[in-house]
Design an enzyme around this catalytic site. Structure first.
Site, PDB file in Angstrom:
ATOM      1  N   ASP A 189       2.120   9.195   4.584  1.00 37.94           N
ATOM      2  CA  ASP A 189       2.352   8.962   3.147  1.00 37.94           C
ATOM      3  C   ASP A 189       3.781   9.352   2.798  1.00 37.94           C
ATOM      4  O   ASP A 189       4.468  10.009   3.586  1.00 37.94           O
ATOM      5  CB  ASP A 189       1.350   9.757   2.290  1.00 37.94           C
ATOM      6  CG  ASP A 189       1.066   9.063   0.955  1.00 37.94           C
ATOM      7  OD1 ASP A 189       2.019   8.670   0.256  1.00 37.94           O
ATOM      8  OD2 ASP A 189      -0.113   8.881   0.606  1.00 37.94           O
ATOM      9  N   TYR A 231       2.986  -8.437  -7.712  1.00 40.79           N
ATOM     10  CA  TYR A 231       1.807  -7.841  -7.060  1.00 40.79           C
ATOM     11  C   TYR A 231       0.889  -8.935  -6.508  1.00 40.79           C
ATOM     12  O   TYR A 231       0.441  -8.863  -5.368  1.00 40.79           O
ATOM     13  CB  TYR A 231       1.058  -6.972  -8.075  1.00 40.79           C
ATOM     14  CG  TYR A 231      -0.079  -6.170  -7.477  1.00 40.79           C
ATOM     15  CD1 TYR A 231       0.164  -5.039  -6.706  1.00 40.79           C
ATOM     16  CD2 TYR A 231      -1.407  -6.538  -7.697  1.00 40.79           C
ATOM     17  CE1 TYR A 231      -0.883  -4.299  -6.165  1.00 40.79           C
ATOM     18  CE2 TYR A 231      -2.465  -5.797  -7.162  1.00 40.79           C
ATOM     19  CZ  TYR A 231      -2.195  -4.670  -6.405  1.00 40.79           C
ATOM     20  OH  TYR A 231      -3.230  -3.939  -5.861  1.00 40.79           O
ATOM     21  N   LYS A 250      -0.005  -9.571  -2.584  1.00 40.99           N
ATOM     22  CA  LYS A 250      -1.360  -9.443  -2.029  1.00 40.99           C
ATOM     23  C   LYS A 250      -1.846 -10.768  -1.419  1.00 40.99           C
ATOM     24  O   LYS A 250      -2.590 -10.763  -0.446  1.00 40.99           O
ATOM     25  CB  LYS A 250      -2.319  -8.920  -3.104  1.00 40.99           C
ATOM     26  CG  LYS A 250      -2.017  -7.470  -3.514  1.00 40.99           C
ATOM     27  CD  LYS A 250      -2.094  -6.502  -2.329  1.00 40.99           C
ATOM     28  CE  LYS A 250      -1.903  -5.051  -2.727  1.00 40.99           C
ATOM     29  NZ  LYS A 250      -2.051  -4.107  -1.603  1.00 40.99           N
ATOM     30  N   ILE A 271     -10.405  -0.527  -8.945  1.00 42.34           N
ATOM     31  CA  ILE A 271     -11.004   0.669  -8.351  1.00 42.34           C
ATOM     32  C   ILE A 271     -10.379   1.883  -9.048  1.00 42.34           C
ATOM     33  O   ILE A 271      -9.153   1.940  -9.204  1.00 42.34           O
ATOM     34  CB  ILE A 271     -10.675   0.745  -6.827  1.00 42.34           C
ATOM     35  CG1 ILE A 271     -11.072  -0.552  -6.096  1.00 42.34           C
ATOM     36  CG2 ILE A 271     -11.334   1.972  -6.203  1.00 42.34           C
ATOM     37  CD1 ILE A 271     -12.552  -0.854  -6.036  1.00 42.34           C
ATOM     38  N   THR A 288      -8.511   4.740  -9.281  1.00 36.75           N
ATOM     39  CA  THR A 288      -7.565   5.549  -8.498  1.00 36.75           C
ATOM     40  C   THR A 288      -6.336   5.800  -9.380  1.00 36.75           C
ATOM     41  O   THR A 288      -6.151   5.129 -10.412  1.00 36.75           O
ATOM     42  CB  THR A 288      -7.068   4.819  -7.230  1.00 36.75           C
ATOM     43  OG1 THR A 288      -6.152   3.787  -7.626  1.00 36.75           O
ATOM     44  CG2 THR A 288      -8.196   4.232  -6.400  1.00 36.75           C
ATOM     45  N   ASN A 292      -2.684   0.598   3.992  1.00 34.31           N
ATOM     46  CA  ASN A 292      -3.191   0.734   2.629  1.00 34.31           C
ATOM     47  C   ASN A 292      -2.109   1.031   1.600  1.00 34.31           C
ATOM     48  O   ASN A 292      -2.274   0.728   0.415  1.00 34.31           O
ATOM     49  CB  ASN A 292      -4.234   1.878   2.658  1.00 34.31           C
ATOM     50  CG  ASN A 292      -4.519   2.452   1.310  1.00 34.31           C
ATOM     51  OD1 ASN A 292      -5.272   1.878   0.517  1.00 34.31           O
ATOM     52  ND2 ASN A 292      -3.919   3.603   1.000  1.00 34.31           N
TER      53      ASN A 292
HETATM   54  N1  LIG Z   1      -6.881   0.848  -7.383  1.00 31.39           N
HETATM   55  C1  LIG Z   1      -7.131  -0.444  -7.462  1.00 31.39           C
HETATM   56  O1  LIG Z   1      -7.661  -0.931  -8.476  1.00 31.39           O
HETATM   57  C2  LIG Z   1      -6.812  -1.342  -6.307  1.00 31.39           C
HETATM   58  C3  LIG Z   1      -7.427  -2.604  -6.273  1.00 31.39           C
HETATM   59  C4  LIG Z   1      -7.134  -3.463  -5.224  1.00 31.39           C
HETATM   60  C5  LIG Z   1      -6.275  -3.075  -4.241  1.00 31.39           C
HETATM   61  N2  LIG Z   1      -5.684  -1.852  -4.294  1.00 31.39           N
HETATM   62  C6  LIG Z   1      -4.761  -1.515  -3.225  1.00 31.39           C
HETATM   63  O2  LIG Z   1      -5.227  -0.381  -2.542  1.00 31.39           O
HETATM   64  C7  LIG Z   1      -4.124   0.295  -1.962  1.00 31.39           C
HETATM   65  C8  LIG Z   1      -4.198   1.758  -2.320  1.00 31.39           C
HETATM   66  O3  LIG Z   1      -4.072   1.877  -3.723  1.00 31.39           O
HETATM   67  P1  LIG Z   1      -4.704   3.061  -4.568  1.00 31.39           P
HETATM   68  O4  LIG Z   1      -5.352   2.432  -5.711  1.00 31.39           O
HETATM   69  O5  LIG Z   1      -5.446   3.979  -3.708  1.00 31.39           O
HETATM   70  O6  LIG Z   1      -3.334   3.706  -5.100  1.00 31.39           O
HETATM   71  P2  LIG Z   1      -2.787   5.194  -5.143  1.00 31.39           P
HETATM   72  O7  LIG Z   1      -1.560   5.118  -5.964  1.00 31.39           O
HETATM   73  O8  LIG Z   1      -3.873   6.134  -5.536  1.00 31.39           O
HETATM   74  O9  LIG Z   1      -2.409   5.493  -3.630  1.00 31.39           O
HETATM   75  C9  LIG Z   1      -1.375   4.796  -2.975  1.00 31.39           C
HETATM   76  C10 LIG Z   1      -0.801   5.711  -1.915  1.00 31.39           C
HETATM   77  O10 LIG Z   1       0.218   4.969  -1.225  1.00 31.39           O
HETATM   78  C11 LIG Z   1       1.354   5.804  -1.092  1.00 31.39           C
HETATM   79  N3  LIG Z   1       2.566   4.992  -1.029  1.00 31.39           N
HETATM   80  C12 LIG Z   1       3.096   4.211  -2.006  1.00 31.39           C
HETATM   81  N4  LIG Z   1       4.229   3.660  -1.596  1.00 31.39           N
HETATM   82  C13 LIG Z   1       4.430   4.097  -0.336  1.00 31.39           C
HETATM   83  C14 LIG Z   1       5.450   3.894   0.609  1.00 31.39           C
HETATM   84  N5  LIG Z   1       6.506   3.122   0.326  1.00 31.39           N
HETATM   85  N6  LIG Z   1       5.350   4.483   1.823  1.00 31.39           N
HETATM   86  C15 LIG Z   1       4.291   5.280   2.108  1.00 31.39           C
HETATM   87  N7  LIG Z   1       3.289   5.521   1.255  1.00 31.39           N
HETATM   88  C16 LIG Z   1       3.370   4.949   0.035  1.00 31.39           C
HETATM   89  C17 LIG Z   1       1.360   6.679  -2.341  1.00 31.39           C
HETATM   90  O11 LIG Z   1       2.140   7.855  -2.142  1.00 31.39           O
HETATM   91  C18 LIG Z   1      -0.120   6.965  -2.509  1.00 31.39           C
HETATM   92  O12 LIG Z   1      -0.534   8.112  -1.792  1.00 31.39           O
HETATM   93  C19 LIG Z   1      -2.874  -0.406  -2.473  1.00 31.39           C
HETATM   94  O13 LIG Z   1      -2.397  -1.301  -1.475  1.00 31.39           O
HETATM   95  C20 LIG Z   1      -3.365  -1.168  -3.677  1.00 31.39           C
HETATM   96  O14 LIG Z   1      -2.599  -2.305  -3.953  1.00 31.39           O
HETATM   97  C21 LIG Z   1      -5.937  -0.973  -5.300  1.00 31.39           C
END
Ligand SMILES: NC(=O)c1ccc[n+]([C@@H]2O[C@H](COP(=O)([O-])OP(=O)(O)OC[C@H]3O[C@@H](n4cnc5c(N)ncnc54)[C@H](O)[C@@H]3O)[C@@H](O)[C@H]2O)c1
Length: 259
Positions: A45, A164, A168, A197, A199, A98
């Protein structure tokens, strides 16, 4: 990913899984779910706090856990982290790519170039760079399993989030193509497409007046998802239980993209 262990009939126990963006949200839920299933963790991370706490939890379960800080947009960071993970664990059997960012809310004509570049860099290049080091190692090992976290925005449009959505859709496309490229080499590559989701990624968005209610209303199941529900799917795709799935995309959306 085929060895079955009596402690976990998904065959994940004793396997080492590399997870990017492991310190928060979906990545964190994947890491904790994998630890419960007996897998060893290589946690990557931007910042160390979140992943350090998860590593402590895993070590408390007598598992191996390594932490690696860096930026997925840097091939040097990703390469160094992955090499350190292989050195510490001896092998990496699976990976969850992720790490991702949402970017600013604006119609396309008003988007800043810097935000577009950041979103594409993290969400697309970051996944591709991670996959490159993972694939090279898995080819040497004779196999492996990769799961890319895409989004429902990888299969439908979402007004105000062009970068975004484009990023994706790209993750889904690169999963399909790499799935084809490595299908005969015992490396399976799949993606998941979660809808909303709970988060930190969407906290600010949901905090705006009326947005959470509107989001829930757009999910026929009547609620938004939890990170553990995505982790469960990612673990299935990582494991030998999904042995016939590759190049595929699993949609987890409470029917919100069903037309
Ligand atoms: N939360 C949602 O609604 C949702 C829905 C669909 C997809 N997603 C996808 O799920 C994945 C995780 O998202 P989340 O909701 O858990 O978000 P989050 O912000 O809770 O976690 C994302 C993590 O990625 C890390 N990160 C960001 N940029 C980075 C980089 N350049 N290098 C290394 N680490 C990095 C952040 O520090 C963080 O710990 C993402 O790809 C997001 O697009 C999320």
């Amino acid at each position: 990913m085929t060895t079955l262990n009596p402690a976990d009939d998904r065959g994940l126990a004793g396997q080492t899984i590399f997870i990017t963006g492991a310190g928060s949200g979906i990545g964190r839920a994947c890491a904790l779910g994998l630890a419960k299933a007996g897998a060893n963790l290589a946690l990557f991370d931007l910042a160390g706090d979140g992943i350090a706490e998860i590593a402590e939890t895993a070590r408390g379960l007598s598992l191996k856990a390594s932490t690696h800080t860096g930026d997925v947009t840097s091939s040097a960071d990703v390469g160094a982290a992955f090499a350190a993970a292989v050195a510490q664990h001896g092998a990496v059997h699976g990976a969850i790519n992720n790490a991702g960012v949402l970017g600013e809310y604006a119609d396309l004509a008003d988007c800043s170039e810097s935000d577009w570049r950041r979103v594409i860099d993290v969400n697309v290049l970051g996944v591709a760079l991670s996959m490159q080091v993972e694939l090279r190692q898995m080819l040497q090992q004779g196999g492996g399993s990769i799961v890319n976290i895409a989004s429902a925005a990888g299969i439908i449009g979402w007004a105000g989030h062009t970068a975004y959505v484009a990023s994706k859709h790209a993750v889904v496309g690169l999963t399909k193509t790499a799935g084809l490229e490595y299908a005969k080499r015992n490396i399976r590559i799949n993606s998941v497409c979660p809808a909303f989701i709970y988060t930190p990624l969407i906290v600010d968005l949901l905090a705006q007046e009326g947005v959470e209610d509107a989001a829930i209303a757009s999910h026929p199941i009547g609620r938004l998802g939890q990170p553990e529900e995505v982790a469960e799917a990612a673990m299935w795709l990582l494991s030998g239980r999904s042995s016939f799935a590759t190049g595929s995309n699993l949609v987890l959306d409470g029917a919100s993209t069903v037309d």
